[in-house]
Design a protein around this motif. Structure first.
Motif, mmCIF file in Angstrom:
data_model
loop_
_atom_site.group_PDB
_atom_site.id
_atom_site.type_symbol
_atom_site.label_atom_id
_atom_site.label_comp_id
_atom_site.label_asym_id
_atom_site.label_seq_id
_atom_site.Cartn_x
_atom_site.Cartn_y
_atom_site.Cartn_z
ATOM 1 N N ALA A 1 23.580 65.175 39.139
ATOM 2 C CA ALA A 1 23.057 65.412 40.482
ATOM 3 C C ALA A 1 21.658 66.018 40.398
ATOM 4 O O ALA A 1 21.284 66.604 39.393
ATOM 5 C CB ALA A 1 23.984 66.347 41.256
ATOM 6 N N ALA A 2 20.918 65.881 41.464
ATOM 7 C CA ALA A 2 19.564 66.429 41.503
ATOM 8 C C ALA A 2 19.581 67.848 42.056
ATOM 9 O O ALA A 2 20.238 68.122 43.046
ATOM 10 C CB ALA A 2 18.671 65.553 42.365
ATOM 11 N N LEU A 3 18.880 68.720 41.407
ATOM 12 C CA LEU A 3 18.668 70.080 41.889
ATOM 13 C C LEU A 3 17.187 70.368 41.757
ATOM 14 O O LEU A 3 16.601 70.162 40.694
ATOM 15 C CB LEU A 3 19.462 71.100 41.068
ATOM 16 C CG LEU A 3 19.194 72.569 41.416
ATOM 17 C CD1 LEU A 3 19.740 72.897 42.807
ATOM 18 C CD2 LEU A 3 19.805 73.493 40.379
ATOM 19 N N ASP A 4 16.592 70.830 42.838
ATOM 20 C CA ASP A 4 15.198 71.231 42.790
ATOM 21 C C ASP A 4 15.132 72.732 42.580
ATOM 22 O O ASP A 4 15.921 73.487 43.140
ATOM 23 C CB ASP A 4 14.482 70.849 44.085
ATOM 24 C CG ASP A 4 14.378 69.341 44.270
ATOM 25 O OD1 ASP A 4 14.240 68.632 43.258
ATOM 26 O OD2 ASP A 4 14.431 68.883 45.419
ATOM 27 N N VAL A 5 14.186 73.157 41.771
ATOM 28 C CA VAL A 5 13.968 74.571 41.499
ATOM 29 C C VAL A 5 12.514 74.879 41.831
ATOM 30 O O VAL A 5 11.604 74.182 41.388
ATOM 31 C CB VAL A 5 14.259 74.920 40.025
ATOM 32 C CG1 VAL A 5 13.970 76.388 39.749
ATOM 33 C CG2 VAL A 5 15.696 74.574 39.657
ATOM 34 N N VAL A 6 12.314 75.926 42.627
ATOM 35 C CA VAL A 6 10.976 76.372 42.992
ATOM 36 C C VAL A 6 10.739 77.724 42.342
ATOM 37 O O VAL A 6 11.505 78.661 42.544
ATOM 38 C CB VAL A 6 10.828 76.492 44.525
ATOM 39 C CG1 VAL A 6 9.455 77.064 44.883
ATOM 40 C CG2 VAL A 6 11.046 75.145 45.202
ATOM 41 N N HIS B 1 7.192 77.452 30.184
ATOM 42 C CA HIS B 1 7.304 76.288 31.054
ATOM 43 C C HIS B 1 8.500 75.426 30.636
ATOM 44 O O HIS B 1 8.561 74.955 29.507
ATOM 45 C CB HIS B 1 6.029 75.454 30.994
ATOM 46 C CG HIS B 1 4.813 76.216 31.421
ATOM 47 N ND1 HIS B 1 3.614 75.601 31.667
ATOM 48 C CD2 HIS B 1 4.594 77.540 31.655
ATOM 49 C CE1 HIS B 1 2.707 76.503 32.022
ATOM 50 N NE2 HIS B 1 3.297 77.690 32.013
ATOM 51 N N PRO B 2 9.439 75.207 31.555
ATOM 52 C CA PRO B 2 10.624 74.416 31.202
ATOM 53 C C PRO B 2 10.291 72.945 30.999
ATOM 54 O O PRO B 2 9.352 72.421 31.598
ATOM 55 C CB PRO B 2 11.553 74.603 32.406
ATOM 56 C CG PRO B 2 10.697 75.079 33.509
ATOM 57 C CD PRO B 2 9.493 75.717 32.903
ATOM 58 N N GLN B 3 11.078 72.299 30.161
ATOM 59 C CA GLN B 3 10.996 70.861 29.979
ATOM 60 C C GLN B 3 11.987 70.246 30.959
ATOM 61 O O GLN B 3 13.184 70.482 30.853
ATOM 62 C CB GLN B 3 11.323 70.475 28.536
ATOM 63 C CG GLN B 3 10.331 71.023 27.529
ATOM 64 C CD GLN B 3 8.922 70.520 27.796
ATOM 65 O OE1 GLN B 3 8.692 69.320 27.908
ATOM 66 N NE2 GLN B 3 7.978 71.441 27.923
ATOM 67 N N VAL B 4 11.481 69.483 31.896
ATOM 68 C CA VAL B 4 12.297 68.948 32.977
ATOM 69 C C VAL B 4 12.481 67.452 32.778
ATOM 70 O O VAL B 4 11.515 66.727 32.573
ATOM 71 C CB VAL B 4 11.626 69.224 34.345
ATOM 72 C CG1 VAL B 4 12.447 68.640 35.476
ATOM 73 C CG2 VAL B 4 11.421 70.723 34.532
ATOM 74 N N SER B 5 13.723 67.028 32.847
ATOM 75 C CA SER B 5 14.019 65.594 32.831
ATOM 76 C C SER B 5 15.157 65.365 33.814
ATOM 77 O O SER B 5 15.876 66.294 34.178
ATOM 78 C CB SER B 5 14.398 65.125 31.427
ATOM 79 O OG SER B 5 15.549 65.798 30.993
ATOM 80 N N GLY B 6 15.306 64.164 34.244
ATOM 81 C CA GLY B 6 16.356 63.865 35.205
ATOM 82 C C GLY B 6 15.827 63.880 36.624
ATOM 83 O O GLY B 6 14.623 63.963 36.860
ATOM 84 N N PRO B 7 16.735 63.839 37.576
ATOM 85 C CA PRO B 7 16.317 63.676 38.972
ATOM 86 C C PRO B 7 15.801 64.949 39.647
ATOM 87 O O PRO B 7 15.133 64.870 40.662
ATOM 88 C CB PRO B 7 17.596 63.196 39.663
ATOM 89 C CG PRO B 7 18.698 63.780 38.837
ATOM 90 C CD PRO B 7 18.183 63.783 37.424
ATOM 91 N N GLY B 8 16.090 66.108 39.105
ATOM 92 C CA GLY B 8 15.644 67.355 39.731
ATOM 93 C C GLY B 8 14.171 67.613 39.503
ATOM 94 O O GLY B 8 13.565 67.108 38.559
ATOM 95 N N ARG B 9 13.592 68.391 40.411
ATOM 96 C CA ARG B 9 12.175 68.742 40.290
ATOM 97 C C ARG B 9 12.029 70.230 40.040
ATOM 98 O O ARG B 9 12.831 71.038 40.493
ATOM 99 C CB ARG B 9 11.422 68.393 41.574
ATOM 100 C CG ARG B 9 11.376 66.917 41.870
ATOM 101 C CD ARG B 9 10.617 66.648 43.153
ATOM 102 N NE ARG B 9 11.302 67.289 44.275
ATOM 103 C CZ ARG B 9 10.760 67.474 45.476
ATOM 104 N NH1 ARG B 9 9.527 67.078 45.721
ATOM 105 N NH2 ARG B 9 11.443 68.051 46.444
ATOM 106 N N PHE B 10 10.959 70.586 39.343
ATOM 107 C CA PHE B 10 10.574 71.975 39.134
ATOM 108 C C PHE B 10 9.191 72.131 39.740
ATOM 109 O O PHE B 10 8.233 71.506 39.308
ATOM 110 C CB PHE B 10 10.558 72.309 37.644
ATOM 111 C CG PHE B 10 10.072 73.692 37.343
ATOM 112 C CD1 PHE B 10 8.897 73.892 36.640
ATOM 113 C CD2 PHE B 10 10.774 74.807 37.763
ATOM 114 C CE1 PHE B 10 8.436 75.165 36.363
ATOM 115 C CE2 PHE B 10 10.332 76.089 37.498
ATOM 116 C CZ PHE B 10 9.153 76.273 36.791
#
Length: 127
Positions: free
Chosen positions: A46-51, A67-76
């Motif tokens: 599932a997608a989770l956005d993090v601000v 800085h996190p490495q982000v992959s998948g449907p969620g956004r940072f």
């Protein structure tokens, strides 16, 4: 840049428009990378956005290891401002967030706990 393995560091209001069910992380320190990566991994696929609402832009830029490495449907998404100020919390859409996480701000030194309490009180005013 979402899904490319790099964090979206967006300062545009359009990136935050309509954001709901996200997690707001207030302040940044050496724990932010693992926290964000764990949050995104826990809800996959599932997608989770993090601000991230970071007060000190200079500190954020000086610590790319945070800085996190982000992959998948969620956004940072990274926005800069004081997490005790109402306008900054509104910009992070705190009232629509599913959760907030407060990290100690290393720039606050011995006052980090007191500052974190002030952030918690400011967030509570929005819920």
């Amino acid at each position: 840049m979402a899904g490319s393995g790099a964090a979206d560091q967006l300062d545009a209001a359009s990136a935050l428009d309509g954001l709901r069910g996200h997690v707001v992380v207030c302040n940044c320190n050496a724990k932010v990378r693992r926290l964000v990566e764990d949050l995104l991994r826990a809800v996959a696929p599932a997608a989770l956005d993090v601000v991230l609402l970071a007060q000190d832009e200079r500190m954020w830029k000086e610590h790319p290891e945070w800085h996190p490495q982000v992959s998948g449907p969620g956004r940072f998404l990274v926005i800069f401002g004081c997490p005790t100020e109402e306008r900054c919390l509104q910009r992070a859409r705190i009232a629509e967030a599913r959760a907030a996480v407060i990290l100690a701000d290393p720039a606050q030194g011995d006052h980090a706990d007191a500052r974190s309490t002030l952030v918690a009180m400011a967030i509570e005013r929005h819920n």
